[in-house]
Motif scaffolding. Structure first.
Motif, PDB file in Angstrom:
ATOM      1  N   ALA A 110      72.453  25.240  13.171  1.00 54.83           N
ATOM      2  CA  ALA A 110      73.366  24.126  12.889  1.00 54.83           C
ATOM      3  C   ALA A 110      74.440  24.041  13.964  1.00 54.83           C
ATOM      4  CB  ALA A 110      73.992  24.316  11.508  1.00 54.83           C
ATOM      5  N   ILE A 111      75.038  25.189  14.298  1.00 49.77           N
ATOM      6  CA  ILE A 111      76.125  25.181  15.283  1.00 49.77           C
ATOM      7  C   ILE A 111      75.623  24.674  16.635  1.00 49.77           C
ATOM      8  CG2 ILE A 111      77.739  26.631  16.579  1.00 49.77           C
ATOM      9  CD1 ILE A 111      77.847  28.471  14.112  1.00 49.77           C
ATOM     10  N   GLN A 112      74.456  25.215  17.041  1.00 49.73           N
ATOM     11  CA  GLN A 112      73.956  24.829  18.371  1.00 49.73           C
ATOM     12  C   GLN A 112      73.477  23.384  18.398  1.00 49.73           C
ATOM     13  OE1 GLN A 112      72.717  28.945  20.568  1.00 49.73           O
ATOM     14  NE2 GLN A 112      71.159  28.030  19.299  1.00 49.73           N
ATOM     15  N   ALA A 113      73.009  22.888  17.254  1.00 48.20           N
ATOM     16  CA  ALA A 113      72.591  21.482  17.210  1.00 48.20           C
ATOM     17  C   ALA A 113      73.811  20.593  17.444  1.00 48.20           C
ATOM     18  CB  ALA A 113      71.939  21.170  15.862  1.00 48.20           C
ATOM     19  N   LEU A 114      74.931  20.956  16.833  1.00 45.93           N
ATOM     20  CA  LEU A 114      76.162  20.183  17.022  1.00 45.93           C
ATOM     21  C   LEU A 114      76.661  20.305  18.456  1.00 45.93           C
ATOM     22  CD1 LEU A 114      78.033  20.949  13.672  1.00 45.93           C
ATOM     23  CD2 LEU A 114      77.007  18.783  14.378  1.00 45.93           C
ATOM     24  N   THR A 115      76.525  21.524  19.033  1.00 45.72           N
ATOM     25  CA  THR A 115      76.976  21.728  20.409  1.00 45.72           C
ATOM     26  C   THR A 115      76.146  20.878  21.374  1.00 45.72           C
ATOM     27  OG1 THR A 115      77.216  24.023  19.715  1.00 45.72           O
ATOM     28  CG2 THR A 115      77.667  23.532  22.024  1.00 45.72           C
ATOM     29  N   VAL A 116      74.830  20.942  21.173  1.00 46.30           N
ATOM     30  CA  VAL A 116      73.934  20.198  22.070  1.00 46.30           C
ATOM     31  C   VAL A 116      74.233  18.701  21.972  1.00 46.30           C
ATOM     32  CG1 VAL A 116      71.537  19.544  22.465  1.00 46.30           C
ATOM     33  CG2 VAL A 116      72.125  21.937  22.073  1.00 46.30           C
ATOM     34  N   ALA A 117      74.562  18.254  20.757  1.00 45.31           N
ATOM     35  CA  ALA A 117      74.858  16.832  20.567  1.00 45.31           C
ATOM     36  C   ALA A 117      76.240  16.476  21.110  1.00 45.31           C
ATOM     37  CB  ALA A 117      74.760  16.480  19.085  1.00 45.31           C
ATOM     38  N   GLY A 118      76.986  17.484  21.562  1.00 44.56           N
ATOM     39  CA  GLY A 118      78.302  17.214  22.133  1.00 44.56           C
ATOM     40  C   GLY A 118      79.393  17.021  21.093  1.00 44.56           C
ATOM     41  N   ARG A 119      79.102  17.401  19.837  1.00 43.18           N
ATOM     42  CA  ARG A 119      80.112  17.194  18.790  1.00 43.18           C
ATOM     43  C   ARG A 119      81.153  18.301  18.774  1.00 43.18           C
ATOM     44  NH1 ARG A 119      78.100  15.096  14.103  1.00 43.18           N
ATOM     45  NH2 ARG A 119      76.437  13.595  14.399  1.00 43.18           N
ATOM     46  N   ILE A 120      80.727  19.545  19.096  1.00 39.40           N
ATOM     47  CA  ILE A 120      81.708  20.633  19.152  1.00 39.40           C
ATOM     48  C   ILE A 120      81.576  21.353  20.484  1.00 39.40           C
ATOM     49  CG2 ILE A 120      81.964  21.058  16.672  1.00 39.40           C
ATOM     50  CD1 ILE A 120      79.913  23.227  16.857  1.00 39.40           C
ATOM     51  N   ALA A 121      82.651  22.015  20.864  1.00 39.86           N
ATOM     52  CA  ALA A 121      82.660  22.705  22.154  1.00 39.86           C
ATOM     53  C   ALA A 121      81.781  23.950  22.062  1.00 39.86           C
ATOM     54  CB  ALA A 121      84.084  23.106  22.514  1.00 39.86           C
ATOM     55  N   PRO A 122      81.065  24.305  23.153  1.00 41.97           N
ATOM     56  CA  PRO A 122      80.212  25.497  23.107  1.00 41.97           C
ATOM     57  C   PRO A 122      81.048  26.763  22.979  1.00 41.97           C
ATOM     58  CG  PRO A 122      80.193  24.471  25.294  1.00 41.97           C
ATOM     59  CD  PRO A 122      81.053  23.619  24.431  1.00 41.97           C
ATOM     60  N   THR A 123      80.603  27.676  22.113  1.00 41.41           N
ATOM     61  CA  THR A 123      81.267  28.970  21.953  1.00 41.41           C
ATOM     62  C   THR A 123      80.199  30.058  21.957  1.00 41.41           C
ATOM     63  OG1 THR A 123      81.030  28.948  19.571  1.00 41.41           O
ATOM     64  CG2 THR A 123      83.070  28.007  20.472  1.00 41.41           C
ATOM     65  N   HIS A 124      80.665  31.295  21.814  1.00 47.25           N
ATOM     66  CA  HIS A 124      79.725  32.417  21.732  1.00 47.25           C
ATOM     67  C   HIS A 124      79.292  32.699  20.299  1.00 47.25           C
ATOM     68  CE1 HIS A 124      80.891  34.310  25.857  1.00 47.25           C
ATOM     69  NE2 HIS A 124      80.260  33.166  25.963  1.00 47.25           N
ATOM     70  N   VAL A 125      79.802  31.911  19.345  1.00 46.73           N
ATOM     71  CA  VAL A 125      79.539  32.228  17.938  1.00 46.73           C
ATOM     72  C   VAL A 125      78.037  32.201  17.627  1.00 46.73           C
ATOM     73  CG1 VAL A 125      79.898  31.507  15.557  1.00 46.73           C
ATOM     74  CG2 VAL A 125      81.792  31.435  17.176  1.00 46.73           C
ATOM     75  N   ALA A 126      77.369  31.113  17.990  1.00 48.67           N
ATOM     76  CA  ALA A 126      75.952  30.978  17.631  1.00 48.67           C
ATOM     77  C   ALA A 126      75.099  32.101  18.237  1.00 48.67           C
ATOM     78  CB  ALA A 126      75.439  29.606  18.035  1.00 48.67           C
ATOM     79  N   PRO A 127      75.207  32.360  19.546  1.00 49.43           N
ATOM     80  CA  PRO A 127      74.382  33.452  20.098  1.00 49.43           C
ATOM     81  C   PRO A 127      74.656  34.798  19.454  1.00 49.43           C
ATOM     82  CG  PRO A 127      75.486  32.240  21.865  1.00 49.43           C
ATOM     83  CD  PRO A 127      75.947  31.649  20.592  1.00 49.43           C
ATOM     84  N   VAL A 128      75.923  35.083  19.142  1.00 51.18           N
ATOM     85  CA  VAL A 128      76.221  36.371  18.496  1.00 51.18           C
ATOM     86  C   VAL A 128      75.515  36.439  17.141  1.00 51.18           C
ATOM     87  CG1 VAL A 128      78.047  37.728  17.404  1.00 51.18           C
ATOM     88  CG2 VAL A 128      78.387  36.798  19.695  1.00 51.18           C
ATOM     89  N   LEU A 129      75.536  35.329  16.401  1.00 45.90           N
ATOM     90  CA  LEU A 129      74.864  35.310  15.094  1.00 45.90           C
ATOM     91  C   LEU A 129      73.355  35.538  15.264  1.00 45.90           C
ATOM     92  CD1 LEU A 129      76.659  32.401  13.180  1.00 45.90           C
ATOM     93  CD2 LEU A 129      77.114  34.860  13.107  1.00 45.90           C
ATOM     94  N   VAL A 130      72.770  34.935  16.300  1.00 48.71           N
ATOM     95  CA  VAL A 130      71.331  35.116  16.537  1.00 48.71           C
ATOM     96  C   VAL A 130      71.018  36.592  16.789  1.00 48.71           C
ATOM     97  CG1 VAL A 130      69.458  34.665  18.171  1.00 48.71           C
ATOM     98  CG2 VAL A 130      70.890  32.780  17.360  1.00 48.71           C
ATOM     99  N   LEU A 131      71.866  37.247  17.578  1.00 51.82           N
ATOM    100  CA  LEU A 131      71.633  38.666  17.868  1.00 51.82           C
ATOM    101  C   LEU A 131      71.749  39.510  16.598  1.00 51.82           C
ATOM    102  CD1 LEU A 131      73.508  38.878  21.275  1.00 51.82           C
ATOM    103  CD2 LEU A 131      71.069  39.256  20.914  1.00 51.82           C
ATOM    104  N   ILE A 132      72.768  39.205  15.773  1.00 51.97           N
ATOM    105  CA  ILE A 132      72.921  39.944  14.507  1.00 51.97           C
ATOM    106  C   ILE A 132      71.681  39.732  13.639  1.00 51.97           C
ATOM    107  CG2 ILE A 132      74.227  40.069  12.342  1.00 51.97           C
ATOM    108  CD1 ILE A 132      76.726  39.334  13.976  1.00 51.97           C
TER     109      ILE A 132
END
Ligand code: SF4
Ligand code: SF4
Lengths: 179, 315
Positions: B272-294
């Motif tokens: 969800a986070i990365q879909a919003l980022t890719v769509a340009g709705r929210i600024a890219p952060t490290h949150v999504a990748p960290v969650l993927v690693l967890i």
């Protein structure tokens, strides 16, 4: 081909654990570890109950997953009789075989290698029965070549209804229980 | 008729079905993660030289190879710690057991090291290049198109072999119904690619590359969700033993951690986070990748432990 196996008469077995003690004495398994054990399965509903007692150990399976998963070849099938054995000095103690056995027949010896029943191959090669078979006071255990139609085990299997444990696991167990 | 009560006098340690602990879970995670890094950097190498020669991490740089080298070495250390007969570990390398995934794995690991080391040698970090002139000379080969593409191919091959093997390792052990699914291999492979992409995403200094990685990771997460669904449906509709095993994740003791952490935190939330980022709705952060690693690491823990709790039942 010789295919060594066991036939155990559940109508005679009283669960005395003599086989368990005989194995422990013969094979000097460390304290807290044993290569054979007894199970008690109760069927039915009170008051119509029946209990089956079985002496169990490694099934020396025809298609042993413990051998195929072993990365070093330590777990292997003995060319004579198809007995499944472990070469302690080739074992790295990775436990893959312990995890792969549907019967939980294996353990890791305190010295680090995988260990389990050997069908007392050292006795069998001298023409003796495995220790557990030889001590049973009710003579409920029989050992021999399942591929020889004249052997005692083959005749017992031909003449009486029997079952093996967890045949659905697909490993081809070679210990049979007379019902 | 199956018995209503079953008692066994077998009490040796491990008879409870917990031979493997955290070491194997960590090893499987790091192996899959390294596989992901290898495949990604291999693809980038085949595509062409890195964008503008900017410093730091970029997909085809040595950075990912260095991280991969560290990850796979830590993974092998974890695997080694798990061995009960450590002085005999060399026995892995005096034989090749074609039916044993673990034996394949031992040899694949040997393949992975030269690929990673070549990746580092052909594009050494600046600090290393300044100090070791021989490395600088070697790095000139990297400009050769054939060398670059060849290394890319080797990297993809080693990555795929490593990734597939970490999944097959479990499914080849017949006694555990939760693991007897052909989908476990693809699931672990895709999860490894996804964690690799997530890490590269965080590490890349190039905005365009980050964007592309986020899109790729979303695709991988979607595939992973589909594979998990198929895996569970397959088990639940199979034999009683397999259906019972699936229940460990569908109502049994591993349900909460699986659905909340692996699926919720580790897949759905970053998607969800990365879909919003890719769509340009929210600024890219490290949150999504960290969650993927967890999510990736917890997936290995859940499957290693729940798998050992699943068994062919005598009841
Ligand atoms: S019972 Fe277990 S240890 Fe014995 S041969 Fe079969 S799978 Fe291997
Ligand atoms: S624990 Fe020993 S016998 Fe068992 S699979 Fe590993 S190396 Fe082979």
């Amino acid at each position: 081909m010789t295919r060594l196996g066991m036939v155990i008469d559940t109508r005679r077995c009283v669960g005395c654990q003599d086989c368990v003690v005989a194995c422990k004495t013969e094979n000097r398994t460390p304290e807290g570890y044993n290569r054979d054990w007894i199970t008690y399965a109760t069927k039915g509903r009170f008051p119509t109950l029946s209990m089956t007692i079985q002496s169990e150990r490694c099934n020396h399976c025809d298609d042993p997953p413990c051998v195929s998963c072993c990365p070093t070849g330590a777990s292997h099938v003995h060319p004579w009789g198809g007995v499944v054995l472990i070469d302690h000095d080739a074992c790295i103690g990775c436990k893959a075989c312990v995890v792969s056995c549907p019967y939980d027949a294996r353990y890791i010896h305190p010295d680090g290698y995988a260990d389990k029943c050997t069908f007392c191959i050292h006795r069998v090669e001298r023409g003796q029965d495995p220790a557990c078979v030889s001590v049973c006071p009710t003579h409920c255990m029989h050992f021999g070549d399942l591929d020889d139609p004249e052997s005692e085990v083959s005749r017992l299997l031909a003449s009486r209804p029997h079952h093996a444990n967890l045949p659905e696991a697909g490993t081809g167990p070679r210990i049979f229980y007379l019902d | 008729m199956s018995p209503s009560e079953f008692v066994s006098t077998s009490h040796h340690p491990l008879a409870d079905g917990h031979a493997w602990g955290w070491e194997i879970a960590v090893y499987l995670f790091l192996g899959g993660f390294t596989a992901g890094l290898l495949v990604l950097s291999g693809l980038a190498r085949r595509r062409g030289p890195r964008a503008t020669g900017e410093p730091g991490f970029a997909l085809a740089s040595s950075g990912l190879s260095i991280v991969g080298l560290g990850a796979i070495s830590l993974g092998m250390l974890a695997l080694f710690l798990d061995l009960a007969h450590k002085p005999f570990v060399w026995r892995l390398y005096v034989t090749m057991e074609p039916r044993s995934p673990m034996s394949w794995g031992a040899w694949i690991l040997l393949l992975v090291y030269p690929v990673l080391l070549t990746g580092i040698a052909l594009d050494p970090p600046r600090a290393l290049r300044d100090r070791v002139p021989a490395l600088a000379r070697l790095a000139r080969y990297a400009e050769d198109e054939r060398v670059r593409r060849g290394l890319g191919l080797a990297s993809i091959a080693a990555g795929l072999a490593l990734g597939v093997y970490t999944g097959i390792l479990l499914s080849a052990l017949g006694a555990r119904p939760l693991w007897s699914s052909g989908l476990l291999g693809p699931l672990f492979l895709v999860s490894g690619l996804s964690t690799g992409a997530a890490f590269a995403h965080m590490a890349s200094p190039l905005a365009e590359e980050r964007h592309r990685l986020a899109r790729l990771d979303n695709l991988l997460i979607a595939v992973e969700l589909a594979l998990i669904a198929l895996y569970l449906i397959g088990l639940a509709s199979s034999t009683e033993a397999h259906a019972e095993a699936a229940k460990l994740l569908l109502g049994g003791p591993y349900t909460a951690v699986f659905w909340v952490v692996v699926v919720g935190v580790g897949l759905v939330a970053p998607l969800a986070i990365q879909a919003l980022t890719v769509a340009g709705r929210i600024a890219p952060t490290h949150v999504a990748p960290v969650l993927v690693l967890i999510g990736g690491i917890v997936l290995r823990f859940v499957l290693v432990f729940a798998g050992q709790a699943s068994h062919w039942s005598r009841l």
